[in-house]
Design an enzyme around this catalytic site. Sequence first.
Site, PDB file in Angstrom:
ATOM      1  N   GLY A  64     -26.195  41.075 -25.585  1.00 59.49           N
ATOM      2  CA  GLY A  64     -24.828  40.948 -25.564  1.00 59.49           C
ATOM      3  C   GLY A  64     -24.262  41.467 -24.182  1.00 59.49           C
ATOM      4  CB  CYS A  65     -21.378  40.439 -22.431  1.00 54.03           C
ATOM      5  SG  CYS A  65     -20.010  40.865 -23.662  1.00 54.03           S
TER       6      CYS A  65
END
Lengths: 354, 354, 354, 354
Positions: free
Chosen positions: C154-155
């Site tokens: 995920g970011c």
Amino acid sequence: MTKRFKAAVIGGSGYGGGELIRRLLLHPDVELVRVASVDFIGEPLSAAHPNLEGRTDLKFEGMSPAEAAQGMDVVLLGLPHKVSATKMPELMATGARVVDLSGDFRLRDAALYKKYYHAEHPCPERLTDGTFVYGLPELNRDAIKKAKYVASPGCFATTIELALMPLAKAGLLDGAVEVVGITGSSGSGVVPSAGTHHPVRAVNLRTYKPLDHQHIPEITQTLRDAGAKNVDIRFVPVSAPLSRGIFATCFAHVSEGTSADQIRALYKETYKGEPFVRVPEKRLPEVAAVSGTNFCEVGVQPGTDGAEPGKRVVACFSVTDNLIKGGAGQAIQSMNLMLGVDERTTLEDPGGWP
Amino acid sequence: MTKRFKAAVIGGSGYGGGELIRRLLLHPDVELVRVASVDFIGEPLSAAHPNLEGRTDLKFEGMSPAEAAQGMDVVLLGLPHKVSATKMPELMATGARVVDLSGDFRLRDAALYKKYYHAEHPCPERLTDGTFVYGLPELNRDAIKKAKYVASPGCFATTIELALMPLAKAGLLDGAVEVVGITGSSGSGVVPSAGTHHPVRAVNLRTYKPLDHQHIPEITQTLRDAGAKNVDIRFVPVSAPLSRGIFATCFAHVSEGTSADQIRALYKETYKGEPFVRVPEKRLPEVAAVSGTNFCEVGVQPGTDGAEPGKRVVACFSVTDNLIKGGAGQAIQSMNLMLGVDERTTLEDPGGWP
Amino acid sequence: MTKRFKAAVIGGSGYGGGELIRRLLLHPDVELVRVASVDFIGEPLSAAHPNLEGRTDLKFEGMSPAEAAQGMDVVLLGLPHKVSATKMPELMATGARVVDLSGDFRLRDAALYKKYYHAEHPCPERLTDGTFVYGLPELNRDAIKKAKYVASPGCFATTIELALMPLAKAGLLDGAVEVVGITGSSGSGVVPSAGTHHPVRAVNLRTYKPLDHQHIPEITQTLRDAGAKNVDIRFVPVSAPLSRGIFATCFAHVSEGTSADQIRALYKETYKGEPFVRVPEKRLPEVAAVSGTNFCEVGVQPGTDGAEPGKRVVACFSVTDNLIKGGAGQAIQSMNLMLGVDERTTLEDPGGWP
Amino acid sequence: MTKRFKAAVIGGSGYGGGELIRRLLLHPDVELVRVASVDFIGEPLSAAHPNLEGRTDLKFEGMSPAEAAQGMDVVLLGLPHKVSATKMPELMATGARVVDLSGDFRLRDAALYKKYYHAEHPCPERLTDGTFVYGLPELNRDAIKKAKYVASPGCFATTIELALMPLAKAGLLDGAVEVVGITGSSGSGVVPSAGTHHPVRAVNLRTYKPLDHQHIPEITQTLRDAGAKNVDIRFVPVSAPLSRGIFATCFAHVSEGTSADQIRALYKETYKGEPFVRVPEKRLPEVAAVSGTNFCEVGVQPGTDGAEPGKRVVACFSVTDNLIKGGAGQAIQSMNLMLGVDERTTLEDPGGWP
């Protein structure tokens, strides 16, 4: 109609000065008599503040602070740090009440002033002799009412102090507090610089002075005054691409025995009746709800985890408009208190959304 | 203290509704009695307008427009286009004064309404029988004072009309006018959509409805009312990445015999004494000087070239806050005029800079 | 020229899908054969991704994931959380390598998946049997090279993990870590919503899911894999008004015996030779330096204070472009490693400034 | 691998210089040998261009332009207007090819240069003797291929010329053209100033130099070269709050006999096969589709009205990234043509969305 009080703004060409002028022009009890500045001398106020185009015939006057204060009931100083301290002795001789927006008379410890402002304080005795009251109404309302000299708080300081004050007042704040304060660009003032150059700032997030910002000792002192113990503020400021507003996240570590509900109730209770600090019912604070206004929103999210023995992390949030509640608006609030007029005068507009 | 007039906002959950409510809460002569809406029924106003957190105990009420208007001196409508027209007959039966922010009663030509709003008008006779006054005080102040029903102008329309009105009133506006109107995103309203999705909007400039925007006939009609001849508005709207504000550039083509100085003087003269339109002395209009306020700035740059035989191009500029002078603020201005109170009430704040 | 590998993008109409497609169109070794989607079926890719106008003749195809994967060497999934897990069994049956951008196969603990994604995992055995490698090259490069299935990070997770990994690998990370992650709006995806509505987002800072974001267990798991002990992540995400970029501030608490110089040296050393993580020499990380690129910048500011006995606070910073190193770029990096081509292919552009 | 050509950037510390360097570092055929500057001498390129951190060992060198050009196949000049002209004679003596990004060699008329750049041209004979080719490939591709010296077009000029070129080439452009060009802030360069100060710029729209911008004679000259007759450009530039991108709206007035379909077809036809100009099928141009890239989008909206006897208004639109197709990217495109390598080298990335 004659207004009861006379005021001057000294150092009126910056963003803080502009906000002071705007409020004073709208004030029913205080007449803005003059605006002194070293820039724009002889030019209309709108030369620096385009929003004031056509709203006043006043011009910037090239007076010394002492000249500008002559005959005034109150002067509001928008001078830079260090300049304010230098001019204070002559100002005090005029007998006018003073609200100083600079950082020069906030700290009581001259050594900390030197460390964080990188200069010897020119009149350190004024830091310790009680001349100045720290202009945070939520902590010092009664003292401000009686004060002749007020040191108005910094923008980050105001925001972070109000986020943590319920814990401090309740004696629950002790030890380390990690803080990230995200700020709009107007806090950097009116002078263009690399950090506020639009092409980059508009698409950037960066920190500056991490763990070393000059508001750290101001926050520490204030929270101790409010009841905190060995509070140790680890503050990281971050620049964000908006013009106005500060969002502060603070991680406090309270005794595990304090329940989440107790903490929530404490926040509600602390600010009950405060005219400019509110704890939203159903959401956490957000900048757009307060920008353009003198309001501060505070909120809290107690954690459920327990990495530290006996401790519970509490995330505390707060938002202000850095130029208003974090600057000129709060200064006007103190001025109102000092003059005995309704604290809320000119500050009640809830602003627009969005 | 009892206020003299009672008001309701109908359709109060959008941005326009929020601005109306904000002003009415601050109004010394008008009491906001209720806010009707089809959304947020039973919830506090702050559910839609976070800036109003703690400022009022009013809740959104699920009333019909006619119910909401009962006993009111004035109602302000923040309903969508087409809805407003449908509800008007029942509203008029209540006897309350009405200020309508929608586009439903601005045009006198039902065929143009159909062409640009893509619907048959439900009560076309109301467009031609003089029931509604177009709420642009700079053109129709006296008529607004006497009006019971006001159709408040559109945001682009207000801005562009005020840019060109000095030429129109002087009989200098004739023929084609090329217009580019650049707008912030709040003009698109409160409902999220692809055109206002932040990831793209924040880095984009694009046009929509070029040469086909529904404000074209409104502008044309108003400029003709003001004195223009065969005015032909070629209007290109452009979306820009800011929240509030419109900047209009208009290219008018006046007779070569009119000098640049005459044109500049004409602009000054036209707006002399107007409380909310100003012609800055030393600069051209800019959005930041008026955003958050009811002020409009107008300026002009006459050209020196002469590609068209006998004609001189004149670039006319104008800026407004689309939600205030281009929307709810102007509606309040009309309401004040209708009620006989000072036109400027709640609208005088010059806003912040920046 | 025939390219060596064939690829499909499945779920290609979102921002992540668009970035995947852009890279694949430029890739010298991998041919983008098809793009499957449930939206825009039959339309050119530019219908969703205007930047691709005229760059490809491919159209969105309404195929099932299994159909789309037929004959492919690798498929890249831009499907939403929960959808990805549901489609995985049929995808695995096709024999194609898979890089999954969703959160469905990152966590090894199905209970944490349920807690944070609010759904039972449809194939929990795949979380624990080693099928998926976590696609963070700086931790798992060798495993990714051999992997058939990669769960791309995920970011927020990528950004925070890279900020803390030097401490984790050195065994210095233990206990509480306070984190504030500030993000641009593109991380919220392509679907308009209240949180990404430009009029408000453009002037706002707010938090969401404080202390409760779904990346918390992902970060915890990864840092433990890297060598951290009882790491306890207290993560507050904040929405900021920019389109792209994440700025993370992490407060770690290391043993007092570790000097500031040792910590700085550790950061330099950890990322020496890494193609996409850099530790700037003379400044701290900033978003504008990496936005539009696959680079991550990391920096560190050791504290000098000592509120906690035996501990030293260390402020760790990290920035990424959330859609590239925090999303599709990193997925391409994993794909390159899996296919045995140069890891940097299509990812080396350092982007513009500003 | 040895690259075939050697290049130097002279004046490499501004935004244009940074974009040139970025492309040259990625170029397969051209080696960037050195970067000369009067600022940052001895410092790594990342001191001015943080995005280049760790991407090159080059440092800014304090050489004269002539020294920097020694042994180079081509030099690219990022010098300010007026400086470029002064240095040109010594540069030409070195024998290197030159691509000049300044405005100094674009105009053929020294009187217009003086009028718009407020200086006598130091070598006016170079303006008229055909030494320099105007570097707009869509007009002068063959001449650029053979050129030794290229004057690369301005950002507004490129955008507006490409919007109008189809009409000019077809002989349909005659007389007045009204133009509004809206620009991001990076076009103002790297030096902070009041006009690019973030607190105001972020919430502002304003014009500067209306009807008087220095690109007016450049656009006029180019459109005449392309086939326009008495073209008279009335250009109003507007500053908008984004970092990158220009959106131009042009009102042309063509013969009524030309149908809307003919005009649309003309635009399609003119740019068929052009590698970097596209006419989107189903939408009008928008900045976000091209920012970060060398692409230009062009579109057209013919009017149906007829205020002018015998004329039809045509709204023409165009977008570019001001630093790439409007600056350094186009200069690289010219360099590629001059060196005989594929025109598209390093320029093909379609960028991200958003």
